[in-house]
Design a protein around this motif. Sequence first.
Motif: not given
Length: 350
Positions: A5-15
Amino acid sequence: MAEGVAMLATGQRVFRRFWYPVMPEALLRAGRPVPFTLLGTEIVLWWGKDGPAAVTDRCPHRGAKLSLGFVDADVPDGPAIACPYHGWAFGADGRCRKVPQAHEPLRGMKGGTTGHHAALRYGWVWVALEDPIAPIPEIAEAADPAFRQIDEFHEEWAVSGLRLMENSFDMAHLSYVHANTFGILEEPRPAPVEIEHTPWGFVMRGEAPVTNKGISKELIRSNEERTVRLIEGRWFLPFMRASRIDYPTGLTHVLVTAATPIDDRRSMICQWVYRNDTEADSPAEKVIAFDRAVTTEDRLVLESTTWDVPLGMSEELHMPSDKPGIEMRRRLATLLAEHGEAEARLAPAG
């Protein structure tokens, strides 16, 4: 990473609910529509009635890019963005305000494209794709008449936002990455730092011995071969920093850098500085040249790093001086959890 797993900028709605600088004000004031991709969303910006305006870069009529069109001033509450295909015009809220082919062209339509939040601050155009949960970051030196602002650059880098932010607070890389500008290769052990958490991120305080080479002697007004930087680095969720550097000579140099996420692999790097001296003391051209040399050293390494950054501690190795980056990961993981989100699950390569 190959899997996990990883933090993806486009995958995190809160961004989508944070403000990001996307371009200098002057670029938009030229009067032409300007396209930009933010968090994987194609938008178009123009100078509207009350300042910057931004909508999704697609006409809902036949899907043409609005950024290929023009700014139409003959629209109620305009100027509006007009489609290059049939001239339909859309306001800052995205609503269709003009259909030239209709019997009543200015009646418009109920529908339209998607409007986004746009604002102007510090001479930069800022965008939030959805209702912001935090204000545009406050930079104290911007309101202090003792400081002048120097805009340095905005350009696309092949690096994720978190990688650049970690680097901005990484005291251990100075000796190696910046050996040709100010680092001391013979002294690789970084000084300890202290971190104070804030609602918007954190403040890191520490000091770093550096060398004065070439133009840096002139810029900090010192003939000494070495000096000490007192650093107060402010990190703003998710991908912005304002690092204040105080020198024994009384000079203060504040680097403001935002890694505005274009997508998961690319960021628009927007950088400007504040200094408590004058153009006569240190010409802006020389200030920019030195900072450019430093950022070029960073860019070479950062663009070689992996972009799918994990927030957990087990996927990468760490050392004590990684504390700022570790705290960033913890705060980002908490942010996602507070908004009911988790890191993206990555499929194995191949």
